[in-house]
Structures are given as C-alpha cells and as structure tokens.
Design a protein around this motif. Structure first.
Motif, PDB file in Angstrom:
ATOM      1  N   HIS A 356       0.814  -1.194   0.000  1.00 39.73           N
ATOM      2  CA  HIS A 356       0.000   0.000   0.000  1.00 39.73           C
ATOM      3  C   HIS A 356       0.864   1.267   0.000  1.00 39.73           C
ATOM      4  O   HIS A 356       0.461   2.293   0.564  1.00 39.73           O
ATOM      5  CB  HIS A 356      -0.966   0.026   1.209  1.00 39.73           C
ATOM      6  N   GLU A 377      -0.084   4.891  -0.048  1.00 44.20           N
ATOM      7  CA  GLU A 377      -1.223   5.198  -0.893  1.00 44.20           C
ATOM      8  C   GLU A 377      -2.264   5.967  -0.075  1.00 44.20           C
ATOM      9  O   GLU A 377      -2.164   6.096   1.152  1.00 44.20           O
ATOM     10  CB  GLU A 377      -1.820   3.911  -1.437  1.00 44.20           C
ATOM     11  N   SER A 452     -13.487   6.254  -6.361  1.00 40.21           N
ATOM     12  CA  SER A 452     -12.759   6.174  -5.089  1.00 40.21           C
ATOM     13  C   SER A 452     -11.296   5.766  -5.280  1.00 40.21           C
ATOM     14  O   SER A 452     -10.378   6.279  -4.625  1.00 40.21           O
ATOM     15  CB  SER A 452     -13.472   5.208  -4.135  1.00 40.21           C
ATOM     16  N   CYS A 453     -11.043   4.804  -6.176  1.00 39.26           N
ATOM     17  CA  CYS A 453      -9.649   4.351  -6.410  1.00 39.26           C
ATOM     18  C   CYS A 453      -8.815   5.483  -6.993  1.00 39.26           C
ATOM     19  O   CYS A 453      -7.684   5.735  -6.552  1.00 39.26           O
ATOM     20  CB  CYS A 453      -9.648   3.148  -7.332  1.00 39.26           C
ATOM     21  N   ASP A 456      -8.041   8.031  -4.355  1.00 38.36           N
ATOM     22  CA  ASP A 456      -6.984   7.571  -3.440  1.00 38.36           C
ATOM     23  C   ASP A 456      -5.590   7.727  -4.077  1.00 38.36           C
ATOM     24  O   ASP A 456      -4.623   8.096  -3.393  1.00 38.36           O
ATOM     25  CB  ASP A 456      -7.210   6.118  -3.049  1.00 38.36           C
ATOM     26  N   TYR A 547      -3.673   1.022 -12.595  1.00 39.66           N
ATOM     27  CA  TYR A 547      -3.908   0.308 -11.345  1.00 39.66           C
ATOM     28  C   TYR A 547      -5.392   0.166 -11.039  1.00 39.66           C
ATOM     29  O   TYR A 547      -5.869  -0.888 -10.627  1.00 39.66           O
ATOM     30  CB  TYR A 547      -3.203   1.059 -10.212  1.00 39.66           C
ATOM     31  N   CYS A 548      -6.151   1.242 -11.239  1.00 38.16           N
ATOM     32  CA  CYS A 548      -7.582   1.199 -10.907  1.00 38.16           C
ATOM     33  C   CYS A 548      -8.390   0.404 -11.920  1.00 38.16           C
ATOM     34  O   CYS A 548      -9.545   0.044 -11.652  1.00 38.16           O
ATOM     35  CB  CYS A 548      -8.151   2.614 -10.794  1.00 38.16           C
TER      36      CYS A 548
END
Length: 549
Positions: A356, A377, A452-453, A456, A547-548
């Motif tokens: 993370h 993260e 949300s991802c 973040d 990544y998302c």
C-alpha cells in the motif's frame, strides 16, 4: 791568270793520283791513302768530318752533321777523310782522291806548302742559315724522347720498334684511367727536330656534390674519376633514391641526388588505464590524467597531438571508455596510443516498495549515495523512517518503513484540529447537500463511489456534510464528525446549506475549486492532475495509471 795556273796544276795532280791508284788492286788501296796524306777538305759549306758523298751526291749511311756531334765547323784532314772512306767502292774512292788533290793545289787545305790559316774579322764564315736542313732518317734521336705524364706514348718508327724518336716517327698518345687527353692524339717527329703537336693528360674530376638536407656523404677519392660517394641520413630519416654515386669518365656523377625523408613516426606513451568509482548519488565520476609523453627522433617538440574522446577532468558515465591519442610529426608521420577508463557504480540491492505504498528514489535508485523516500497510498500512512540511503558497503541505512491505514480522529470539536490531521498529507473534497434525497447529490455520490480508487491515487479524502440541523450529519467514510467541527467547517470555508455544492482543498488547506453541479470523475481528475499535482506525483500517477482498471 793565277787561277788558271792553279786549276791546271790541280788537274795534273789529280790525274797523277788517279793513274797511280787505278793500277792498284782493291786490297791495295791503303798505299794510295798514304800518298794522299796531309790533305784537308772544307766542312763549313755543308761537308763535315765523316761526310762522304758517292757519285750521285746522296748522303750515305752513317752521315751526320758536325753540329750534331757538337763540333764547330772548320777544316778536317783529307787523310782522315780518305781513311774514313776506305770502305767505299773503288770508283767512289778515286773521285774522293781527285777532290782532295784539287783542294791541296788550290790552297784549301791547312797542311803542306799552302798559305797559313788566317783568323780574324776578315775571315769568310759560311752562312748556315741559308743551307738547307740535312735530313737523316737513321739518327736514333732526331726528336727528343716523347713522354706524357699520367699517360703513354705508343710510337711507330720507320726503322722499327726499338726507335722511338727518329725522323718520321709517329706516336699515338693516350692517358691512364682517370685522365683525359687534351691536345693531339697523334704527333710526328718533324725535320725541324720537333714533334708536330703537344698534349697532356688532365685528371678527370666531377663537380663537388652538394650536401643533402638531413644527411651527408663520404667519398673514397674526393671528386676524382672512380670515386664513390656513399650517402647517409641523420637519425630518424631514411634515404630515398641512390645510396651511392660514382664519378664517371664523362666527368659526371652517376644516378641522381637522393633525399633524406622522415619515415620514422614519433613515439607516444599514453597514461595507464584506471578504474574510478562513481561519486555518491551520481552515476558518473570525474577522471583526470596527465597528457601522454611524445618524442620524435627528428623534432624534439611534437605539438600536433590530438585527443579522441573526453577531455581530462570530464565526468564519465558507468562503463568502459577508450581514450585515444594521435601524434603527428612535421612529415605527418602518425603514432597512436590508447588507454581505458572504467567507471564503476557501487549499488545496493533493489528496494521493494511497501504494501500500500511506493518508493521515490534519487539518481538511479540503488546506486551509492542514492536516497529512497517511502510513501503510502491514499488512506494509508507511513510508520518508520521516511528515507533510506545506499551506503558504500552495498547496504541500505536504517530499516524499511510500512504503510498502515490512516488513523485520524473525528472526535475533535474544532475545524482546525480536524484539518491539521490532513495538512501536507491529503487533499480534501468536501460535498455538501441540504438533503440526502437531492438529485444532484445522488448523481454525484454515484460518480464518487466509482472514482474512489482514482481519488486515493491522487491522495484525496472525501468529507460529506449532509442535511440540516439539528439532524445534520458530517462523516468521513463511516466515521462521523462532531456538530461543533461541522459548524466551524461551514463557517471557515463558507459552505452553504441551501443547495448542493463541492469544495476542493489542496494539501495546505487552500480552497482551489468549487462545484455547484454534479461533476464527472474525469473532470475532477483533470483539474487535480493539471493544477494540484507536483511533477513527481504526475510521474508516479503515470506508472499506476492502469492500477484502478
């Protein structure tokens, strides 16, 4: 009258002698010679001692002039003349006898009853210059013996090879080797007792050879014919052309003049190869060296030295570098050398990012002196040292930190206490609506859940302020805020309760943008990426852009 009487007496005397001598035999002529004793004959007019003429008047063998014998012209005894002519034939002898008798009667002899010899200025001297030369081909040395220095005279005489200077002798003149004949090649002994010409042998010589640049020569016989001159060059030069020249019979040197050329390249010595470790936190190393040593056999100072590669004192990257030098002398002969510069980068084992979280490293990431910063993260915070440095011993300083879920306190009663927990760590997106059933809020909530991802990754925390007092609720995800904190947030940030709105704050808590209508996630991302992210954050976001997905 007297002359007639003298002539008659002479004739009578001659007839008497002739009659007496004719009665004698050949072998009895000696008696006749005795009778003629005392008579002399003149010699100045061309007859001399030993001169004997036959009936034809030709000069007999053995004849020579008085001058040749070194005697003065004068009178000679007739007896001596007759005795010398005793070997003649009888008629010739009788003729001679008559002449002697005639001379005696006329008083031309120096003996007998004639008048005595007179001397003085009144004497009559015959003129020799008017007399024709008397040629004698039998005299061994009519001309002087012919010789020639540094040469040879080959003569051919009418009387044979043993005679070299008789009248009529012809001589061929030649010179020894190394000499040239100047004059006549062939001469002849003339009646005037001289040779018909002159000649001499002169030594054959070539001109003095000029000196050649950067060289010299040595000769065996200077510039005389047959001399050989050998050329040599100064150190560092090579001879091109004839190695030697010879003086020829023509007086010229053989071949052509050689030259000394510089074919020897200079000598160059490069520095030794070297290994250099890169400087801390760099992938390069500064390397210096002394210039190469260059020498030349012909020119002590060689200035035309060319470097192929980086200059001394340059920064060299990791790896092997070949440095070359070239040197040229005045004749453009080339010499070259090279050496190697190797730069090593000391490295530590590659670090792994925390769970993370991620790493941000300087330089090459794991080289000596590189610094790696740990980051977590969105929603997570770091526990442990923020950075680690790669040491010279190939190890990392300190221990690796970890990323844990972010722990923030929602029980605070002031807005300042709440915002301080996010200062320089997170960005805030505050959503306000008067009612949960508001259409704008519903639409926006759906878009925020799907984003949300992405939020973040961009380190954005969402705070919701929902409803109106006294039922107003403030929350961060599932954790509620106090009413005092909610009220202060609205007052400090001027957030209205009358309609739907969104407020975007950066990490320093500064209001950067407000929205009064639902906004798509892409629009929010675009604004954050363009105006709120640093270069490092953009680079990191680029690495995790999938990544998302």
């Amino acid at each position: 009258m007297v002359s007639s009487m003298l002539l008659a007496a002479a004739m009578k005397r001659c007839i008497t002698l002739r009659t007496e001598c004719l009665a004698l035999e050949e072998n009895s002529l000696q008696s006749c010679i005795i009778m003629a004793a005392g008579m002399r004959v003149p010699t100045a007019g061309g007859w001399g001692a030993g001169d004997t003429r036959g009936p034809s008047g030709a000069v007999q063998a053995g004849v020579s002039r008085a001058g040749d014998l070194g005697e003065e012209p004068g009178l000679m005894s007739c007896t001596d003349t007759i005795i010398q002519g005793k070997e003649m034939s009888k008629p010739s002898f009788l003729l001679l006898l008559e002449v002697c008798a005639l001379a005696e009667v006329l008083g031309l002899t120096g003996e007998g009853s004639g008048p005595p010899e007179q001397s003085g200025y009144n004497d009559v001297v015959p003129d020799e210059s008017e007399a024709p030369p008397q040629l004698d081909f039998k005299t061994p040395r009519w001309c002087h013996t012919l010789t020639i220095s540094n040469g040879e005279a080959t003569c051919f005489s009418p009387r044979g090879g043993n005679y070299q200077s008789t009248l009529g002798t012809r001589c061929e003149l030649s010179c020894d080797q190394g000499y040239r004949l100047l004059g006549r090649r062939s001469v002849q002994c003339l009646p005037n007792r001289r040779w018909s010409g002159t000649a001499y042998c002169r030594q054959i010589r070539c001109h003095v050879l000029p000196l050649i640049y950067y060289g010299t020569y040595t000769c065996t016989r200077s510039v005389a014919m047959g001399s050989r001159c050998d050329y040599t060059c100064s150190p560092g030069y090579q001879l091109e052309g004839e190695r030697f020249r010879t003086c020829l019979e023509s007086g010229r040197w053989s071949g052509t003049e050689p030259t000394c050329v510089d074919r020897d390249p200079p000598k160059i010595k490069c520095p030794y190869s070297r290994v250099k470790v890169a400087e801390p936190d760099k992938l390069t190393a500064k390397v210096t060296w002394d210039p190469p040593a260059v020498k030349d056999t012909t020119n002590p100072s060689v200035t035309d030295v060319t470097l192929i590669g980086p200059e001394p004192g340059s920064d060299f990257t990791e790896g092997i570098h070949v440095i070359r030098y070239r040197a040229y002398d005045q004749a453009r002969n080339k010499a070259a050398c090279k050496f190697i510069v190797r730069v090593e980068v000391r490295r530590c084992p590659a670090l792994k990012p925390p769970i993370h979280g991620y790493l941000t490293c300087s330089s090459d990431g794991n080289n000596y002196g590189a610094t790696c910063e740990y980051s977590c993260e969105g929603g997570y915070e770091r526990r442990g040292p923020p950075t680690r440095v790669c040491q010279f011993n190939h190890g990392w300083a300190g221990t690796a930190p970890v990323c844990v879920p972010m722990d923030f306190n929602t029980e605070v009663t002031t807005a300042a206490a709440l915002l301080d927990q996010f200062y320089e760590k997170r960005r805030l997106l505050i959503v306000s609506t008067p009612d949960n059933s508001d259409e704008n809020y519903k639409l926006q909530n759906i878009m925020l859940q799907s984003a949300s991802c992405g939020l973040d990754l961009r380190q954005v925390t969402v705070i919701e302020l929902l409803g109106l007092p006294p039922r107003e609720v403030g929350r961060i995800k599932d954790r509620r805020l106090t009413s005092q904190a909610i009220e202060e947030l609205r007052q400090v940030l001027r957030i209205t309760r009358a309609y739907f709105s969104m407020l975007l704050l950066d990490k320093q808590g500064i209001d950067r943008e407000r929205f009064i209508a639902p906004t798509t996630s892409d629009e929010v991302y675009t604004f954050i990426d363009t105006y709120m992210l640093s270069e490092e954050e953009r680079d990191r976001l680029e690495k995790y852009k999938d990544y998302c997905d």
